[in-house]
Design an enzyme around this catalytic site. Sequence first.
Site, PDB file in Angstrom:
ATOM      1  N   GLU A  93       0.883  -1.182   0.000  1.00  0.00           N
ATOM      2  CA  GLU A  93       0.000   0.000   0.000  1.00  0.00           C
ATOM      3  C   GLU A  93       0.909   1.218   0.000  1.00  0.00           C
ATOM      4  O   GLU A  93       1.451   1.587   1.039  1.00  0.00           O
ATOM      5  CB  GLU A  93      -0.873   0.017   1.263  1.00  0.00           C
ATOM      6  CG  GLU A  93      -1.792  -1.171   1.430  1.00  0.00           C
ATOM      7  CD  GLU A  93      -3.010  -1.102   0.541  1.00  0.00           C
ATOM      8  OE1 GLU A  93      -3.144  -0.121  -0.229  1.00  0.00           O
ATOM      9  OE2 GLU A  93      -3.818  -2.038   0.588  1.00  0.00           O
ATOM     10  N   CYS A  96      -2.162   9.173   2.386  1.00  0.00           N
ATOM     11  CA  CYS A  96      -1.934   8.606   1.046  1.00  0.00           C
ATOM     12  C   CYS A  96      -3.098   8.930   0.117  1.00  0.00           C
ATOM     13  O   CYS A  96      -2.906   9.221  -1.049  1.00  0.00           O
ATOM     14  CB  CYS A  96      -1.727   7.101   1.143  1.00  0.00           C
ATOM     15  SG  CYS A  96      -3.060   6.249   1.987  1.00  0.00           S
TER      16      CYS A  96
HETATM   17  P1  NAP Z   1       8.478   5.138   4.465  1.00  0.00           P
HETATM   18  O1  NAP Z   1       9.700   5.914   4.666  1.00  0.00           O
HETATM   19  O2  NAP Z   1       8.393   4.234   3.306  1.00  0.00           O
HETATM   20  O3  NAP Z   1       8.226   4.347   5.837  1.00  0.00           O
HETATM   21  C1  NAP Z   1       7.176   3.427   5.986  1.00  0.00           C
HETATM   22  C2  NAP Z   1       7.679   2.227   6.753  1.00  0.00           C
HETATM   23  O4  NAP Z   1       8.627   1.525   5.939  1.00  0.00           O
HETATM   24  C3  NAP Z   1       8.421   2.575   8.035  1.00  0.00           C
HETATM   25  O5  NAP Z   1       8.177   1.571   8.989  1.00  0.00           O
HETATM   26  C4  NAP Z   1       9.867   2.565   7.610  1.00  0.00           C
HETATM   27  O6  NAP Z   1      10.759   2.331   8.665  1.00  0.00           O
HETATM   28  C5  NAP Z   1       9.872   1.401   6.641  1.00  0.00           C
HETATM   29  N1  NAP Z   1      10.919   1.441   5.637  1.00  0.00           N
HETATM   30  C6  NAP Z   1      11.426   2.505   4.992  1.00  0.00           C
HETATM   31  N2  NAP Z   1      12.361   2.119   4.093  1.00  0.00           N
HETATM   32  C7  NAP Z   1      12.451   0.774   4.176  1.00  0.00           C
HETATM   33  C8  NAP Z   1      13.221  -0.205   3.523  1.00  0.00           C
HETATM   34  N3  NAP Z   1      14.105   0.119   2.581  1.00  0.00           N
HETATM   35  N4  NAP Z   1      13.036  -1.501   3.852  1.00  0.00           N
HETATM   36  C9  NAP Z   1      12.150  -1.841   4.790  1.00  0.00           C
HETATM   37  N5  NAP Z   1      11.379  -0.950   5.465  1.00  0.00           N
HETATM   38  C10 NAP Z   1      11.522   0.343   5.158  1.00  0.00           C
HETATM   39  O7  NAP Z   1       7.199   6.028   4.348  1.00  0.00           O
HETATM   40  P2  NAP Z   1       6.922   7.440   4.951  1.00  0.00           P
HETATM   41  O8  NAP Z   1       7.432   8.424   3.981  1.00  0.00           O
HETATM   42  O9  NAP Z   1       7.351   7.544   6.354  1.00  0.00           O
HETATM   43  O10 NAP Z   1       5.318   7.353   4.947  1.00  0.00           O
HETATM   44  C11 NAP Z   1       4.543   8.012   4.075  1.00  0.00           C
HETATM   45  C12 NAP Z   1       4.290   7.241   2.791  1.00  0.00           C
HETATM   46  O11 NAP Z   1       3.404   6.163   3.052  1.00  0.00           O
HETATM   47  C13 NAP Z   1       3.609   8.108   1.786  1.00  0.00           C
HETATM   48  O12 NAP Z   1       4.109   7.857   0.503  1.00  0.00           O
HETATM   49  C14 NAP Z   1       2.170   7.658   1.884  1.00  0.00           C
HETATM   50  O13 NAP Z   1       1.394   7.962   0.762  1.00  0.00           O
HETATM   51  C15 NAP Z   1       2.336   6.197   2.121  1.00  0.00           C
HETATM   52  N6  NAP Z   1       1.103   5.616   2.679  1.00  0.00           N
HETATM   53  C16 NAP Z   1       0.353   4.784   1.899  1.00  0.00           C
HETATM   54  C17 NAP Z   1      -0.853   4.276   2.390  1.00  0.00           C
HETATM   55  C18 NAP Z   1      -1.711   3.346   1.562  1.00  0.00           C
HETATM   56  O14 NAP Z   1      -2.595   2.727   2.131  1.00  0.00           O
HETATM   57  N7  NAP Z   1      -1.515   3.236   0.280  1.00  0.00           N
HETATM   58  C19 NAP Z   1      -1.255   4.611   3.669  1.00  0.00           C
HETATM   59  C20 NAP Z   1      -0.469   5.476   4.423  1.00  0.00           C
HETATM   60  C21 NAP Z   1       0.726   5.969   3.914  1.00  0.00           C
HETATM   61  P3  NAP Z   1      11.574   3.560   9.344  1.00  0.00           P
HETATM   62  O15 NAP Z   1      10.565   4.465   9.947  1.00  0.00           O
HETATM   63  O16 NAP Z   1      12.423   2.864  10.355  1.00  0.00           O
HETATM   64  O17 NAP Z   1      12.360   4.210   8.253  1.00  0.00           O
END
Ligand code: NAP
Length: 450
Positions: free
Chosen positions: A223, A257
């Site tokens: 997601e 999102c």
């Molecule tokens: P993010 O950096 O991708 O972080 C999300 C999660 O993934 C965190 O637990 C993060 O851990 C982990 N993570 C990051 N890089 C990783 C990697 N290379 N390998 C494994 N795990 C990893 O996302 P964000 O920027 O904080 O969150 C916002 C994003 O989420 C936006 O793009 C938003 O649109 C999306 N989102 C999508 C939905 C949906 O349902 N489609 C819902 C909500 C949010 P750490 O915190 O330890 O880095």
Amino acid sequence: MIQTQNPTTGVVERHFTSLTPHQVSVALDRADMAQRSHKTTSFSQRGACVTQLAALLLAEKNHYAALMTREMGKPLTQAVAEVEKCAAACAYYAAEGESLLAPRREKNALIRYDPLGLILGVMPWNFPFWQVIRCAVPVLMAGNGFLLKHASNVPQCALAIQDLFAAAGFIPNLFQTLLVEKEAVAAIIADDRIRGATLTGSEAAGASLASLAGAALKPTVLELGGSDPFIIMPSADLDRAAEAAVQARMLNTGQSCIAAKRFVIHSDVYDAVVQRILAHVDALSVGDPLDPRHNLGPLATQGIRAGLTHDVKATLAAGAKALRTGGPTDGPGFFYAPTVLAEIPMDAPAARKELFGPVVSLYRIATQDEALALANSTPYGLGASVWTHDETEKNFFADGLDAGSITMNGMVRSDPALPFGGVKASGYGRELGPEGIRSFTNMKTLRGLS
Ligand code: NAP
């Protein structure tokens, strides 16, 4: 770094130490043992725990809401609504889980939805309770175990959720929070005890998790981000559309999102709509998220604010006009005042990327074909909102939009009973609804059983 840094003040309130690989392995062993017992329980036993989970959430909703606000800055009233939504999802799966997973007959065979085992959930901070509940509850109802790697800035939410699952009566260790950094995820996915993984977050994180899981031949649900279009055509109710536009953009201080991020407005009504949107934006109040008079709190982290500031500056440098110049505010915390951009060149960040914050991007179009092309012009395909009372136009957009979910004359929202997910760079697979609960099951075909 796993820590609570209050985005309202910028003060780091608590540090946490990551689990060592050995501690993670012990946790997996315990979860594995717990899941072997859990899979033999009845749906009514699982449903009773989920019902209790809902009751516990509601009984302390103000406490959990305040925890979210402290860790990621969500306005408190929205945090309370998030806890209530979690309870509603629990009620849905407690009531419907068994029938959604009921075995069915096809020809001379029985098709059964058996559990897979332990599922890893990598979750984001923006809806710290909702994202976890909507994903973990169906996974447990289906007889699996769940290991949570939550975002590093919401560790206290992650631990509170673990305590809630234990207090709800699930077998101890069936649901566990693993306080680990993202670098630890590769080894966890590769572990034989993990049978599937789901990630809600950015495309980069999704792509990384999918490739790790692909190498280990494990199923995934992703997601990811979105840059949802909000299309307003001449027959729309302009007052309602403009009000919903600002609500859909500003929920969670623009960090959702499925927030509407690009407003695609027909030239016949463009000026009238923009005037209304600006009036709603001007009425917003930014400030302490604990104070119910404010509808916008701080952004969740300094990094998010720096990224947004950079993207807005680059969009203006590319030739866009600012109808409202907000941006980072002076003083403590990670506040960012609402910004409205117009005449955005198609190669500017606002047109290509997901802007995660209170920034409205306006586009003027002359035809429905132009609206569709613009709406589909990003790499994303999560949600879309279309405002029109013309039935032919509704069908045109329903057929043509690249999105997992389209709402006519309303905001895009998730609903526990309806499948939720995206296409293109917004991910694949579905959470929620019947599809969500079947995502991590072994659809077993059984012949010769009566
Ligand atoms: P993010 O950096 O991708 O972080 C999300 C999660 O993934 C965190 O637990 C993060 O851990 C982990 N993570 C990051 N890089 C990783 C990697 N290379 N390998 C494994 N795990 C990893 O996302 P964000 O920027 O904080 O969150 C916002 C994003 O989420 C936006 O793009 C938003 O649109 C999306 N989102 C999508 C939905 C949906 O349902 N489609 C819902 C909500 C949010 P750490 O915190 O330890 O880095």
